[in-house]
Design a protein around this motif. Structure first.
Motif, PDB file in Angstrom:
ATOM      1  N   UNK A  88       0.842  -1.188   0.000  1.00 60.07           N
ATOM      2  CA  UNK A  88       0.000   0.000   0.000  1.00 60.07           C
ATOM      3  C   UNK A  88       0.883   1.245   0.000  1.00 60.07           C
ATOM      4  N   UNK A  89       0.625   2.227  -0.899  1.00 60.76           N
ATOM      5  CA  UNK A  89       1.459   3.433  -0.949  1.00 60.76           C
ATOM      6  C   UNK A  89       1.555   4.154   0.382  1.00 60.76           C
ATOM      7  N   UNK A  90       0.471   4.198   1.142  1.00 66.85           N
ATOM      8  CA  UNK A  90       0.472   4.859   2.446  1.00 66.85           C
ATOM      9  C   UNK A  90      -0.496   4.113   3.358  1.00 66.85           C
ATOM     10  N   UNK A  97      -4.186   5.094   3.379  1.00 68.51           N
ATOM     11  CA  UNK A  97      -4.930   5.094   2.132  1.00 68.51           C
ATOM     12  C   UNK A  97      -5.694   3.793   1.926  1.00 68.51           C
ATOM     13  N   UNK A  98      -6.759   3.891   1.148  1.00 71.88           N
ATOM     14  CA  UNK A  98      -7.459   2.727   0.610  1.00 71.88           C
ATOM     15  C   UNK A  98      -7.912   3.087  -0.799  1.00 71.88           C
ATOM     16  N   UNK A  99      -8.593   2.167  -1.465  1.00 75.70           N
ATOM     17  CA  UNK A  99      -8.999   2.432  -2.839  1.00 75.70           C
ATOM     18  C   UNK A  99      -9.902   3.636  -2.963  1.00 75.70           C
ATOM     19  N   UNK A 100     -10.808   3.790  -2.014  1.00 73.16           N
ATOM     20  CA  UNK A 100     -11.759   4.903  -2.048  1.00 73.16           C
ATOM     21  C   UNK A 100     -11.046   6.245  -1.893  1.00 73.16           C
ATOM     22  N   UNK A 101     -10.073   6.306  -0.989  1.00 70.16           N
ATOM     23  CA  UNK A 101      -9.324   7.545  -0.770  1.00 70.16           C
ATOM     24  C   UNK A 101      -8.595   7.954  -2.050  1.00 70.16           C
ATOM     25  N   UNK A 102      -7.950   6.985  -2.704  1.00 75.13           N
ATOM     26  CA  UNK A 102      -7.210   7.292  -3.929  1.00 75.13           C
ATOM     27  C   UNK A 102      -8.174   7.682  -5.048  1.00 75.13           C
TER      28      UNK A 102
END
Length: 486
Positions: free
Chosen positions: A427-429, A432-437
């Motif tokens: 995970x990049x951060x 983060x999750x898919x929705x945030x990105x």
């Protein structure tokens, strides 16, 4: 007013600039406040040309904001020409003057959130790059064939304007579909075909007819996002059966069927959405056996079959419409704007489906159905579909190569169709999750469909469904590179 000291070290020494004042309840967003504060510092020469900005993580930590807020702020300042980005080195002040007209031209905040029913994913009129959409560019379809079919449909006989149209749907189209299905898949009578206002309408009619609130419905996980929402809307309990590169987890399906006594299961046999994979003949046979053993209906979502290689497994063909209900659509080979779908089912089930269709909407549009009939019986139609498949094959190869180049991993290798799903193992951060990105992408003018839309389980990794027509676009790839750097 909430303040946090920010750090910009111009000389390699201790922090030497005033803190950024952030007001959480301010009418301007956090991004707009940060952009305004740094622009003011540049304009007043508190920050000189060449000054190195703190890293994204530094700025986020020191100012008590999220990293994606800082990414958006820095990106906007780069767009304004106030900062420059040097690969591997970070961000630097690029200019000293801050004309008022330049600041006024700063991009305004885009919609802040996206969900599975965001209208922009379906409208086709948004200016955002539709990477997560389920439709292709108009030029990929046979525009001339479709427009000519619509013109032909508008020549409807005057006596047909007096009624609502046949409740089952335009008879000539149903007869043609019965003949085509009989030649290619399984024998069926025109009276066993019910036309609908697209595939989603078909799913709705099936749920209304065969389930009641509290019933269990099995679905693929990941699976079609609208279907998950529709099942919940009807008060049913959706139980996910994992689907991956090698198909469905049929052992788990058997366990869940024994425990929950499902009324039905929805399954994409061919070119599953979002993975693009197809069930093997062996899996299809075992799935039919489980449906027989535990007495539940199988709803075969078959809308991608014309885009698939010939000879792929067909539940409806294996079963002969005893326990299988087949849902079809013309949205993927003609145009989603025509909104014509179909249900093929047993002669005993069609009358009840028809009754529910009439209760909820009387009939479907005969003009749309006539347009579809003229399009699929026109001489160029087969060539048009063949050309579309060729374009999809090329686009899919480009998409997979481009996504790999920016550090993403495929969930599965598609067997065809219009989607590729890919993501990150790391995970990049952590925040983060898919929705945030996806929300951040929307601010960058990109519509993404994150894993959260398609899953009942909590995703173990972050991934997205990419439309192959747009997945190699530089705007998307630059955004994904930006995310990977964080």
């Amino acid at each position: 007013m909430e303040e946090a000291s920010a750090v910009i070290d111009q000389t390699g020494g201790p922090p030497s600039w005033p803190c950024v004042a952030i007001e959480r309840r301010h009418k301007d967003s956090l991004v707009e406040q940060i952009v305004a504060a740094i622009s003011s510092m540049v304009g007043s020469r508190e920050l000189r040309v060449g000054t190195k900005m703190p890293s994204v993580r530094q700025f986020a930590k020191c100012n008590g904001v999220s990293t994606f807020t800082v990414v958006e702020s820095y990106d906007r300042l780069v767009t304004l020409g106030l900062l420059s980005s040097r690969r591997g080195s970070g961000y630097f002040v690029a200019r000293q003057d801050v004309p008022a007209t330049l600041l006024q031209a700063a991009p305004s905040a885009a919609p802040l959130a996206i969900d599975a029913l965001t209208p922009e994913l379906y409208s086709g009129v948004s200016e955002a790059l539709p990477v997560g959409a389920g439709w292709l560019p108009p030029e990929w379809y046979g525009e001339d064939t479709i427009l000519d079919a619509v013109r032909q449909a508008m020549k409807i006989p005057a006596n047909r304007l007096r009624g609502y149209g046949h409740p089952l749907g335009f008879p000539t189209l149903r007869q043609h579909m019965a003949a085509t299905l009989g030649d290619e898949l399984f024998p069926v009578e025109a009276e066993q075909i019910l036309l609908t206002h697209g595939a989603t309408h078909a799913f709705d009619l099936i749920l209304r007819t065969l389930t009641k609130p509290g019933d269990t419905v099995l679905v693929e996980d990941p699976g079609y996002s609208n279907l998950l929402s529709l099942i919940r809307h009807h008060g049913c309990i959706a139980v996910g059966i994992p689907r991956g590169e090698n198909g469905l987890d049929l052992d788990l399906l058997a366990q869940q069927a024994a425990l929950t006594q499902p009324k039905l299961m929805f399954v994409n046999t061919v070119l599953q959405n979002p993975l693009g994979t197809s069930l093997s003949a062996a899996q299809a046979h075992r799935l039919l056996a489980l449906a027989e053993q535990f007495d539940f209906w199988l709803v075969e979502d078959d809308i991608y079959r014309e885009l698939a290689p010939r000879g792929e497994a067909s539940l409806a063909a294996m079963d002969g419409l005893r326990r299988v209900i087949r849902v079809g659509s013309f949205s993927k080979t003609l145009s989603p704007v025509l909104r014509v779908g179909s249900i093929s089912a047993s002669s005993s089930l069609i009358p009840e489906l028809l009754r529910v269709k009439m209760l909820t909407g009387l009939t479907t549009s005969e003009i749309n159905e006539r347009a579809v009939y003229h399009a699929i019986t026109a001489r160029p139609y087969k060539r048009m579909v063949d050309k579309l498949v060729t374009q999809l094959d090329a686009g899919r190869e480009r998409a997979m190569a481009s996504l790999r180049d920016v550090g993403m991993t495929l969930l599965a290798r598609p067997r065809g169709g219009m989607f590729v799903s890919a993501g990150w193992h790391d995970v990049p951060s952590p925040a983060w999750n898919g929705k945030v990105i996806a929300d951040l992408a929307l601010k960058h003018g990109i519509l993404l469909s994150p894993c959260d839309f398609f899953m009942l389980r909590a995703p173990e990794t972050i991934w997205f469904r990419f439309n192959v027509a747009y997945a190699d676009h530089p705007q998307l790839l630059n955004f994904l590179k930006l995310i990977c750097r964080q």
